[in-house]
Each structure stands twice: as C-alpha cells, then as structure tokens.
Scaffold this active site. Structure first.
Site, PDB file in Angstrom:
ATOM      1  N   SER A  60       0.793  -1.238   0.000  1.00  0.00           N
ATOM      2  CA  SER A  60       0.000   0.000   0.000  1.00  0.00           C
ATOM      3  C   SER A  60       0.818   1.277   0.000  1.00  0.00           C
ATOM      4  CB  SER A  60      -0.967   0.004   1.180  1.00  0.00           C
ATOM      5  OG  SER A  60      -2.048  -0.852   0.899  1.00  0.00           O
ATOM      6  N   LYS A  63       0.582   3.733  -2.848  1.00  0.00           N
ATOM      7  CA  LYS A  63      -0.414   4.799  -2.925  1.00  0.00           C
ATOM      8  C   LYS A  63       0.191   6.182  -2.659  1.00  0.00           C
ATOM      9  CE  LYS A  63      -4.206   1.743  -1.778  1.00  0.00           C
ATOM     10  NZ  LYS A  63      -3.757   0.562  -1.042  1.00  0.00           N
ATOM     11  N   SER A 120      -6.902   3.697   2.544  1.00  0.00           N
ATOM     12  CA  SER A 120      -6.015   2.896   1.704  1.00  0.00           C
ATOM     13  C   SER A 120      -6.830   2.131   0.666  1.00  0.00           C
ATOM     14  CB  SER A 120      -5.170   1.930   2.545  1.00  0.00           C
ATOM     15  OG  SER A 120      -4.160   1.344   1.767  1.00  0.00           O
TER      16      SER A 120
END
Length: 183
Positions: A60, A63, A120
């Site tokens: 993640s 991102k 997220s």
C-alpha cells in the site's frame, strides 16, 4: 492540500523518523524487519539502514506515489478536487481494502483521494489513476517515469494501489526518497 490527507497515512513513518533528532537512539534501535532505513528528512542524511536496497513488494505504500501524481495534476491545473469521477467497472471490482465504489456512480476527485489516503482504498486508487491519465496503464507509466525522475532506481510499479503483481518491486531506500520528495 494532499499533505493533510497523507498525514494520517504517514503517522507511523513520522514517529519513526522523529528518532532522527537523537542519533544515539537511532543507533541503538533493534530492527527485526527485512529492510529498513532512517533519513533526516531535512538534510537527506541516512542515519540508519539495514538491507535498504533489498527488493521488497511495495504494497500500500505504492499509494504515496499515486497521491504524489494526483497532487501534481492538481497543482498543474489538469484536474480539480471538485471534478466528478465516474467509477469504472474495473475500479468497482478492485479487491482488498476499498471504499466499495459502485461502477457507474460518480464521486468528487477529492473524496476519492481521501479514500486513498485514509482508507487505503484500492478501488479509489484505480478510479483516480483512470481519471488522471485516461487509463490505469498510462497512469502506471507515469508512476514509473516519476519514480525514475525522483531517483528511485530500484522500483517498478504495475498498478496504482500496491496489490500484488509480478515484477512490482521497490526498496526501503527508494521509498524514503519518495517520502522525502512528497513531503
């Protein structure tokens, strides 16, 4: 603007990096992770590293680069936070952590960016990528181009959300380069 949204996502990183003020504390850290790095964000000086160039899955943290590119597009006037983004079938079907976006619905870009930064949300990351670049593949090309511009020489991205993908890699060193550039 996006830095406020990202603040929550980077809280853990900020706490870890706050150790930089006390180098002796950083030297006595007992790190059990496969790879780690600690940088003085003001000077760029590396205070601690452990296997910082080992290839790892970005997950993640990918991102952050997606938000970076979204911020650039906003600052360049290419998109606005108020823009309505139509959710594609591909975005709506993206799994993992998500906002549960419905294909065909429309949301403001700003709300999608909050979803990426706070929840997220993988589906929101895909919707943002498609909107900004006209398609996820073109956005990923932009991600890899930006990574190279920033000096992230050991990273390669395959999607805007960090879901597992063959060949998608980064290093702790590259991620701290991204974090410093974004902040």
């Amino acid at each position: 603007m996006m830095m406020k949204r990202l603040s929550g996502c980077l809280a853990v990183l900020a706490i870890f990096l706050s150790l930089a003020a006390n180098l002796s504390a950083a030297e006595t850290l007992s790190i059990t992770s496969r790879s780690a790095i600690l940088m003085d964000m003001k000077t760029g000086r590396i205070l601690y590293s452990h296997n910082a160039d080992a290839e790892i899955q970005p997950a993640s943290i990918t991102k952050v680069l997606t938000l970076y590119l979204a911020d650039e597009a906003i600052l360049e006037g290419k998109v606005r936070l108020q823009d309505r983004v139509k959710i594609s079938r591909k975005a709506g079907r993206t799994g993992g952590s998500r906002m549960f976006l419905e294909p065909g619905s429309e949301l403001p870009l700003g709300e999608l960016l909050k979803g990426v930064a706070v929840v997220s949300a993988n589906d929101a990351a895909v919707a943002v990528a498609e909107y900004i670049a006209g398609g996820m593949e073109r956005f990923v090309e932009s991600m890899n181009r930006k990574a190279r511009e920033l000096g992230m020489s050991h990273s390669f991205f395959c999607n805007p959300n960090g879901l597992p993908a063959k060949g998608q890699v980064t290093t702790a060193r590259d991620m701290v380069i991204l974090a410093r550039a974004y902040l």
